[in-house]
Design a protein around this motif. Structure first.
Motif, mmCIF file in Angstrom:
data_model
loop_
_atom_site.group_PDB
_atom_site.id
_atom_site.type_symbol
_atom_site.label_atom_id
_atom_site.label_comp_id
_atom_site.label_asym_id
_atom_site.label_seq_id
_atom_site.Cartn_x
_atom_site.Cartn_y
_atom_site.Cartn_z
ATOM 1 N N ALA A 66 14.424 34.036 100.214
ATOM 2 C CA ALA A 66 14.197 35.317 100.887
ATOM 3 C C ALA A 66 12.722 35.696 100.884
ATOM 4 N N HIS A 67 11.972 35.339 99.826
ATOM 5 C CA HIS A 67 10.565 35.741 99.745
ATOM 6 C C HIS A 67 9.711 35.014 100.777
ATOM 7 N N SER A 68 10.167 33.862 101.269
ATOM 8 C CA SER A 68 9.390 33.100 102.246
ATOM 9 C C SER A 68 10.038 33.080 103.620
ATOM 10 N N THR A 69 10.987 33.968 103.868
ATOM 11 C CA THR A 69 11.625 34.066 105.178
ATOM 12 C C THR A 69 11.037 35.249 105.935
ATOM 13 N N PRO A 70 10.571 35.058 107.154
ATOM 14 C CA PRO A 70 9.939 36.161 107.896
ATOM 15 C C PRO A 70 10.895 37.337 108.090
ATOM 16 N N LEU A 71 10.302 38.510 108.225
ATOM 17 C CA LEU A 71 11.096 39.719 108.400
ATOM 18 C C LEU A 71 11.589 39.884 109.827
ATOM 19 N N ARG A 72 10.865 39.328 110.791
ATOM 20 C CA ARG A 72 11.233 39.520 112.186
ATOM 21 C C ARG A 72 11.142 38.187 112.922
ATOM 22 N N THR A 73 11.659 38.187 114.125
ATOM 23 C CA THR A 73 11.744 36.959 114.899
ATOM 24 C C THR A 73 10.385 36.564 115.454
ATOM 25 N N GLY A 74 10.293 35.322 115.890
ATOM 26 C CA GLY A 74 9.114 34.829 116.573
ATOM 27 C C GLY A 74 9.376 34.707 118.062
ATOM 28 N N GLU A 153 15.825 28.880 117.650
ATOM 29 C CA GLU A 153 16.209 29.911 116.698
ATOM 30 C C GLU A 153 15.051 30.226 115.766
ATOM 31 N N PHE A 154 14.984 31.485 115.346
ATOM 32 C CA PHE A 154 13.995 31.947 114.383
ATOM 33 C C PHE A 154 14.746 32.641 113.254
ATOM 34 N N LYS A 155 14.663 32.088 112.053
ATOM 35 C CA LYS A 155 15.344 32.686 110.912
ATOM 36 C C LYS A 155 14.634 33.972 110.492
ATOM 37 N N VAL A 156 15.429 34.953 110.072
ATOM 38 C CA VAL A 156 14.908 36.215 109.570
ATOM 39 C C VAL A 156 15.534 36.489 108.202
ATOM 40 N N LYS A 157 14.926 37.410 107.478
ATOM 41 C CA LYS A 157 15.322 37.639 106.093
ATOM 42 C C LYS A 157 16.683 38.307 105.975
ATOM 43 N N LYS A 284 0.559 34.944 104.402
ATOM 44 C CA LYS A 284 -0.173 36.200 104.535
ATOM 45 C C LYS A 284 0.793 37.368 104.341
ATOM 46 N N PRO A 285 0.281 38.555 104.007
ATOM 47 C CA PRO A 285 1.183 39.715 103.885
ATOM 48 C C PRO A 285 1.904 39.978 105.200
ATOM 49 N N TRP A 286 3.170 40.382 105.092
ATOM 50 C CA TRP A 286 3.949 40.649 106.299
ATOM 51 C C TRP A 286 3.307 41.765 107.098
ATOM 52 N N PRO A 287 3.185 41.613 108.393
ATOM 53 C CA PRO A 287 2.525 42.642 109.213
ATOM 54 C C PRO A 287 3.377 43.900 109.302
ATOM 55 N N LYS A 288 2.708 44.985 109.558
ATOM 56 C CA LYS A 288 3.400 46.256 109.754
ATOM 57 C C LYS A 288 3.716 46.447 111.237
#
Length: 313
Positions: A66-74, A153-157, A284-288
């Motif tokens: 979960a810590h290395s899975t992006p929060l949103r899609t690409g 597909e783009f995996k999300v958290k 990098k830190p997850w973008p806002k």
């Protein structure tokens, strides 16, 4: 000849010589064994004594990632080519790559309850209906989108990453200037290449006596010591390129939401026209940035820019 020790008639014979009925009446004596210096692991999944043992379920595996899975899609983009941008503040000229979005639309959502993980299925491009199979036509019709040329597909958290609804179109405004992205694509195929070009070998000596082996790779395998064979994974001549390559931590220099163009710093794998996966950088830190399309804030056009556009029109 030394004298024999006197026999002690009060001692019992060894326990294995006694009958079972008499053996049960003997007092229990501690059995001496070898003491191990290594403390046994509490569980075979416990790789660290200070941490809890790992769980072998699918949900636990997703929780560890979960810590290395992006929060949103690409999104999917086409590589249009390379150019350069001059920074007036620093006075430096930076090489950059131009990526263009081509009708990115959400086709489906993958959930943990149904599919075992969270992901967003995105399609891009355009394809004629007579070139699409019937199952895929039904898949596109369910999402109410036109047939797409590329589907990925783009995996999300978690479920928050599914904020983009099925059928919505994602544009270049999904990214913001100054953000960081990772790009993935298939590198340019270079055909059959030797060891010096493919792996950077130095070649054989170029002095007198070397005969027709100046660019040779040298020995391919040992003799009896290594099993009289070539070990797997030996770097040898072969096909170069045409493999999946990931370039991390590319900075977004410019975003043109109207034309669907994103300019990133550095190089991107593949030739011109190659389809590229663009997603938030993992290191990098997850973008806002926005999690939904309603949260995208369009950059207003300044009066100076409006006058320049009107003068060129």
């Amino acid at each position: 000849m030394p004298p024999k020790p006197p026999l002690n008639w009060a001692l019992l014979p060894p326990p294995f010589l006694l009958p079972p009925s008499t053996r049960t009446l003997l007092p229990l004596t501690p059995i001496r064994t070898i003491k191990s210096t290594n403390t046994p692991r509490p569980d075979r999944f416990a790789y660290d004594a200070k941490k809890a043992p790992l769980n072998s379920t699918g949900a636990s595996a997703l929780a560890r990632k979960a810590h290395s899975t992006p929060l949103r899609t690409g999104v999917l983009a086409l590589k249009k080519g390379m150019t350069s941008i001059y920074n007036a503040e620093t006075g430096k000229r930076s090489a950059c790559t131009v990526l263009q979005m081509d009708r990115n639309e959400v086709i489906a959502h993958k959930t943990r309850e149904k599919n075992g993980y969270y992901a967003v299925q995105v399609g891009a491009g355009q394809k004629q209906a007579y070139n699409v199979s019937r199952p895929m036509l039904g898949h596109f019709a369910t999402a109410r989108v036109s047939p797409k040329r590329w589907v990925m597909e783009f995996k999300v958290k978690d479920v928050e990453g599914l904020g983009v609804k099925v059928g919505e179109e994602i544009g270049a405004g999904w990214f913001s200037e100054g953000g960081w992205v990772d790009v993935r694509g298939v590198s340019r195929g270079m055909g059959f290449a030797g060891g010096m070009k493919r792996h950077g070998f130095s070649g054989q000596p170029a002095s007198h006596g070397q005969s027709l082996m100046h660019r040779g790779m040298g020995s391919a395998g040992g003799s009896q010591g290594s099993g009289s064979r070539v070990l797997p994974g030996k770097r040898m001549p072969g096909r170069m390129g045409n493999e999946r390559v990931t370039v991390k931590n590319l900075k977004v220099l410019q975003v043109d939401a109207e034309n669907g163009i994103v300019v990133v710093n550095g190089c991107v794998p593949g030739p011109k026209g190659q389809i590229i996966r663009v997603q938030d950088a993992l290191n990098k830190p997850w973008p806002k940035g926005p999690m939904k399309l309603e949260e995208i804030v369009s950059t207003p056009i300044t009066p100076e820019a409006a006058k320049a556009i009107a003068s060129t029109a």
